[in-house]
Write a protein that holds these residues in place. Structure first.
Motif, mmCIF file in Angstrom:
data_model
loop_
_atom_site.group_PDB
_atom_site.id
_atom_site.type_symbol
_atom_site.label_atom_id
_atom_site.label_comp_id
_atom_site.label_asym_id
_atom_site.label_seq_id
_atom_site.Cartn_x
_atom_site.Cartn_y
_atom_site.Cartn_z
ATOM 1 N N VAL A 22 0.903 -1.136 0.115
ATOM 2 C CA VAL A 22 0.086 0.174 0.283
ATOM 3 C C VAL A 22 1.189 1.322 0.214
ATOM 4 C CG1 VAL A 22 -1.728 1.210 1.678
ATOM 5 C CG2 VAL A 22 -1.828 -0.833 0.959
ATOM 6 N N ALA A 23 2.121 1.392 0.681
ATOM 7 C CA ALA A 23 2.784 2.786 1.072
ATOM 8 C C ALA A 23 3.779 2.001 -0.373
ATOM 9 C CB ALA A 23 3.780 1.919 2.252
ATOM 10 N N SER A 24 3.874 1.521 -0.608
ATOM 11 C CA SER A 24 4.881 1.172 -2.488
ATOM 12 C C SER A 24 3.190 2.124 -3.499
ATOM 13 C CB SER A 24 5.035 0.217 -2.681
ATOM 14 O OG SER A 24 5.429 -0.607 -2.072
ATOM 15 N N PHE A 25 2.079 1.518 -3.524
ATOM 16 C CA PHE A 25 1.642 2.632 -4.286
ATOM 17 C C PHE A 25 1.299 3.480 -4.572
ATOM 18 C CE2 PHE A 25 -0.384 -1.733 -5.675
ATOM 19 C CZ PHE A 25 -0.644 -1.767 -7.175
ATOM 20 N N ILE A 26 0.816 4.775 -2.753
ATOM 21 C CA ILE A 26 1.080 5.933 -2.105
ATOM 22 C C ILE A 26 2.069 6.540 -2.908
ATOM 23 C CG2 ILE A 26 0.610 7.358 -0.608
ATOM 24 C CD1 ILE A 26 -0.721 4.974 0.910
ATOM 25 N N GLY A 27 2.742 6.091 -2.876
ATOM 26 C CA GLY A 27 4.767 6.826 -2.870
ATOM 27 C C GLY A 27 5.158 6.936 -4.687
ATOM 28 N N PHE A 28 4.031 5.573 -5.333
ATOM 29 C CA PHE A 28 3.755 6.087 -6.202
ATOM 30 C C PHE A 28 2.663 6.983 -7.400
ATOM 31 C CE2 PHE A 28 2.296 4.581 -11.284
ATOM 32 C CZ PHE A 28 3.655 4.698 -12.041
ATOM 33 N N CYS A 29 2.337 6.830 -6.893
ATOM 34 C CA CYS A 29 1.094 7.983 -7.056
ATOM 35 C C CYS A 29 1.417 9.567 -7.202
ATOM 36 C CB CYS A 29 -0.209 7.914 -6.417
ATOM 37 S SG CYS A 29 -1.330 6.824 -7.137
ATOM 38 N N LEU A 30 2.623 9.449 -5.885
ATOM 39 C CA LEU A 30 2.633 10.871 -5.756
ATOM 40 C C LEU A 30 4.153 10.723 -5.625
ATOM 41 C CD1 LEU A 30 3.887 10.948 -1.262
ATOM 42 C CD2 LEU A 30 1.685 11.646 -2.764
ATOM 43 N N LEU A 31 4.741 10.517 -7.046
ATOM 44 C CA LEU A 31 6.005 10.020 -7.909
ATOM 45 C C LEU A 31 5.001 11.440 -9.438
ATOM 46 C CD1 LEU A 31 8.426 10.771 -9.239
ATOM 47 C CD2 LEU A 31 7.636 8.054 -10.736
ATOM 48 N N LEU A 32 3.920 10.055 -9.151
ATOM 49 C CA LEU A 32 3.020 11.202 -10.335
ATOM 50 C C LEU A 32 2.705 12.721 -10.686
ATOM 51 C CD1 LEU A 32 0.611 7.810 -11.949
ATOM 52 C CD2 LEU A 32 2.662 8.610 -12.737
ATOM 53 N N LEU A 33 1.945 12.899 -9.197
ATOM 54 C CA LEU A 33 1.495 14.364 -8.762
ATOM 55 C C LEU A 33 2.757 15.387 -8.662
ATOM 56 C CD1 LEU A 33 -1.060 16.059 -7.920
ATOM 57 C CD2 LEU A 33 -0.370 14.926 -5.782
ATOM 58 N N LEU A 34 3.733 14.833 -8.619
ATOM 59 C CA LEU A 34 5.178 15.326 -8.789
ATOM 60 C C LEU A 34 5.355 15.628 -9.972
ATOM 61 C CD1 LEU A 34 7.773 16.600 -6.571
ATOM 62 C CD2 LEU A 34 8.561 14.491 -7.583
ATOM 63 N N ILE A 35 5.566 14.312 -11.021
ATOM 64 C CA ILE A 35 5.898 15.235 -12.283
ATOM 65 C C ILE A 35 5.180 15.892 -13.102
ATOM 66 C CG2 ILE A 35 5.729 13.976 -14.426
ATOM 67 C CD1 ILE A 35 6.971 11.443 -13.063
ATOM 68 N N PHE A 36 3.432 15.637 -12.434
ATOM 69 C CA PHE A 36 2.305 16.783 -12.982
ATOM 70 C C PHE A 36 2.960 17.836 -12.530
ATOM 71 C CE2 PHE A 36 -1.565 18.752 -12.284
ATOM 72 C CZ PHE A 36 -2.349 18.694 -13.654
ATOM 73 N N VAL A 37 3.047 18.012 -10.892
ATOM 74 C CA VAL A 37 3.496 19.525 -10.426
ATOM 75 C C VAL A 37 4.558 20.461 -10.930
ATOM 76 C CG1 VAL A 37 3.876 21.113 -8.971
ATOM 77 C CG2 VAL A 37 2.303 19.014 -8.536
ATOM 78 N N GLN A 38 5.610 19.965 -11.694
ATOM 79 C CA GLN A 38 7.166 20.213 -12.161
ATOM 80 C C GLN A 38 6.736 21.419 -13.416
ATOM 81 O OE1 GLN A 38 9.566 19.133 -14.548
ATOM 82 N NE2 GLN A 38 8.299 17.576 -15.510
#
Length: 499
Positions: free
Chosen positions: A458-474
Motif C-alpha cells: 500500500v505504501a508503494s502505491f501511495i509513493g508511486f501516485c505521489l511521484l506522478l503528482l510530482l511530475i504533473f506539478v513540475q
C-alpha cells in the motif's frame, strides 16, 4: 553518450578530492548504522539490562539521527563550516566506537549512541548538500555513488563484528556453568533485533538473565571499527589542508571556493539558501515563491518518507515474517534475508551509477517505483514460497536502491538549486524510516505477519501516485516559471511596433 561520459569524467577530475572525501564520510555513516544491530545482545550483557531496555538504544540513535539531519543545513553557510562539521562528526564516530565498550549502563550507552546518531544525521545532510553544490545538474551519478558507500560500510561492519559475537549466553550465573538451556536461540533474537529495534514491541515474551559473570569479546569489534574509521577524519583534514582552510595556511586564498564557483553555473549563488529544516520555514524566505515551489518540496519529502520507511520496515520485519506461519523458515535461513536485502541495495546503487549517466532521474524513479510495486504484489501472491521470498527480497532491494539519490538530484534540479530541498528531503527520509517502522510494527502486532507485506505494498502505491503528482506539478511549475521570465523580458524590452 561519449560526450556525456567525457564531461562527467572531466568534472570528477576537477573535483576528485572533495568527491572522494564526501564518499568516504558516507562509508563512515554506513559503518555506524549497521554495527549496532548484530552486537546488541552482547551490549545487553555488557550493560546488564533487559531486552526492553537495550532496544531503546536503537530509538536514541534514530531520533538523534533525525535531529542531526534537520539541523545539518546550518553548516552549509561556508565550505569551512561544512568540512569542520564533517571532521568533527567522523572523529566523534571513532571516539564513540572506542568508548562503547566502557559504557556499563544502558543510559550511558544510549547517550553514546545519541551522540553518534547526531553525527550521522549531520553527515547525511552535509555530504548530500556539498555534492549537489559541486555538480548541480550532473549530481545524480555522484549521489548514486555517495549512497553506494553507505551500503559498503554497512556490509563491512557486521563482518568485523561476527567473530566477536557470543555464540551462547554472555551472562553466566554463579550457580551453573551456562544458562543457554533456558535462553532463546541467540541467532533468532539477533535477527529479530537487527532492524533498528523494530521488534521492541514484541520483546516481553523473552527473559534473559542480567546478573552474573559477563563473558563477551564484543569490545574488540568496536575498537577495530574505531581504527577502521580513523582514516575518514584524516581524509577530511587532508582536504582542509589542501584547500588552505586550516589556521596554519589561512594566508593563501581558499582554492576550493574558487574552483567551485568557477565550475558551477550562476545558480550556485542561490545555494546559500540551504539551512536547517526549521530555517526553511522562515516567513522571510517564503515570500516571492509560487505555490508549486512548496508543493514540490512537500511531494519530494513525502516520497522519500514512504520509500525510506519501506526500506526500514522491510529490513526490520522481513525476518519476523519469514519465521511466522505460513513460511515457518528456519532461523538461520531467515536471518540471511536481511543481508540479501542490504547487499541488493548496495549492488543496485552501484548499477545505478552507470544508469544515471544514461537516463534521466524521472525515468529512473518511475522504473524503480513500478518495480517495487510489482515485486511486492508478487510477494503477496506467492506468500507461501520461501524461494520466491529470497528472490523478491533481492529484486526489491535492487529496485528501491536508487530512489533517494535520484529524488534528491531531481528535486534540486526542479527548484534550480536555490531552496531547502536537500535538507527537507534528508529529514523526511529519516523521519519516514523511524515512523513507518513503528506503524508497521503496531499493525503486525495486532493483525499478524501477513499485514507486513500489505502495509509495504500500500505504501508503494501511495509513493508511486505521489511521484506522478510530482511530475504533473513540475510541469505547472516550469510553465509558470517560463511565463514569468517572458513577461519580465517583455517589460525590460518593450516592442517598438511600426519600426
Amino acid at each position: 553518450m561519449t560526450l556525456l561520459d567525457e564531461r562527467l569524467w572531466s568534472l570528477f577530475r576537477r573535483n576528485w578530492r572533495q568527491t572522494l572525501t564526501y564518499w568516504s564520510v558516507f562509508f563512515s555513516f554506513g559503518l555506524c548504522i549497521a554495527l549496532l544491530g548484530p552486537t546488541i545482545l552482547d551490549l545487553r550483557c555488557q550493560t546488564q539490562s533487559s531486552l526492553q531496555q537495550i532496544t531503546w538504544v536503537f530509538f536514541s540513535q534514530q531520533f538523534f539521527l533525525l535531529v542531526g539531519s534537520s539541523v545539518g543545513g546550518l553548516f552549509k553557510k561556508t565550505l569551512l563550516s561544512s568540512l569542520s562539521a564533517l571532521l568533527s562528526c567522523t572523529f566523534i564516530i571513532s571516539v564513540v566506537f572506542a568508548i562503547i565498550p566502557l559504557c556499563h549502563h544502558v543510559v550511558l550507552l544510549s547517550i553514546a549512541m545519541a551522540i553518534a546518531g547526531k553525527a550521522m544525521g549531520l553527515i547525511d545532510t552535509i555530504a548530500n548538500l556539498q555534492l549537489v553544490k559541486l555538480y548541480q545538474k550532473d549530481s545524480a551519478v555522484f549521489l548514486q555513488a555517495l549512497h553506494f558507500f553507505i551500503g559498503l560500510g554497512a556490509l563491512v561492519s557486521p563482518l568485523v563484528a561476527e567473530p566477536f559475537l557470543s555464540e551462547d549466553s554472555c551472562v553466566v550465573l554463579s550457580n551453573r556453568t551456562t544458562n543457554s538451556s533456558s535462553s532463546p536461540d541467540l541467532e533468532h533474537l539477533r535477527s529479530s533485533l537487527a532492524g533498528q529495534g523494530a521488534a521492541l514491541h514484541n520483546m516481553s515474551q523473552y527473559h534473559l538473565y542480567t546478573e552474573g559473570v559477563i563473558i563477551t569479546s564484543v569490545a574488540y569489534a568496536f575498537w577495530i571499527m574505531a581504527l577502521i574509521n580513523l582514516p575518514v577524519p584524516a581524509a577530511v583534514l587532508a582536504l582542509m589542508y589542501h584547500e588552505r582552510l586550516l589556521p596554519c595556511c589561512r594566508k593563501s586564498p581558499c582554492l576550493l571556493e574558487k574552483d567551485s564557483l568557477s565550475s558551477t553555473s550562476p545558480a550556485v549563488d542561490h545555494v546559500e539558501g540551504h539551512t536547517s529544516v526549521f530555517g526553511c520555514c522562515n516567513p522571510a524566505k517564503l515570500r516571492g515563491h509560487p505555490a508549486t515551489f512548496f508543493i514540490l518540496h512537500a511531494l519530494g519529502g513525502a516520497i522519500l518518507f514512504i520509500t525510506d520507511g519501506i526500506i526500514g520496515s522491510y529490513a526490520g520485519f522481513i525476518y519476523t515474517y519469514a519465521v511466522s506461519p505460513p513460511l515457518l523458515m528456519g532461523h538461520k535461513a531467515a536471518g540471511c534475508l536481511d543481508s540479501v536485502f542490504w547487499a541488493a541495495i548496495t549492488l543496485g546503487r552501484l548499477a545505478f551509477i552507470y544508469l544515471s549517466c544514461r537516463y534521466t532521474a524521472p525515468r529512473l524513479l518511475t522504473f524503480s517505483l513500478v518495480g517495487v510495486i510489482l515485486v511486492q504484489c508478487l510477494l503477496m501472491i506467492f506468500y507461501t514460497s520461501s524461494v520466491f521470498l529470497f528472490f523478491g527480497t533481492f529484486v526489491l532491494g535492487l529496485c528501491i536502491s536508487s530512489v533517494f539519490p535520484s529524488m534528491v538530484a531531481y528535486t534540486e534540479d526542479l527548484l534550480d538549486y536555490k531552496g531547502c530541498a536537500t535538507t527537507v528531503l534528508v529529514t523526511s527520509a529519516s523521519t519516514g524510516e523511524m515512523m513507518l517502522q513503528l506503524i508497521v510494527g503496531s499493525v503486525i502486532h495486532s493483525h499478524g505477519s501477513y499485514a507486513f507485506l500489505l502495509c509495504c505494498t500500500v505504501a508503494s502505491f501511495i509513493g508511486f501516485c505521489l511521484l506522478l503528482l510530482l511530475i504533473f506539478v513540475q510541469h505547472i511549475h516550469r510553465n509558470g516559471h517560463t511565463d514569468s521570465r517572458e513577461s519580465m523580458n517583455m517589460k525590460e524590452n518593450p516592442s517598438t511596433g511600426g519600426s
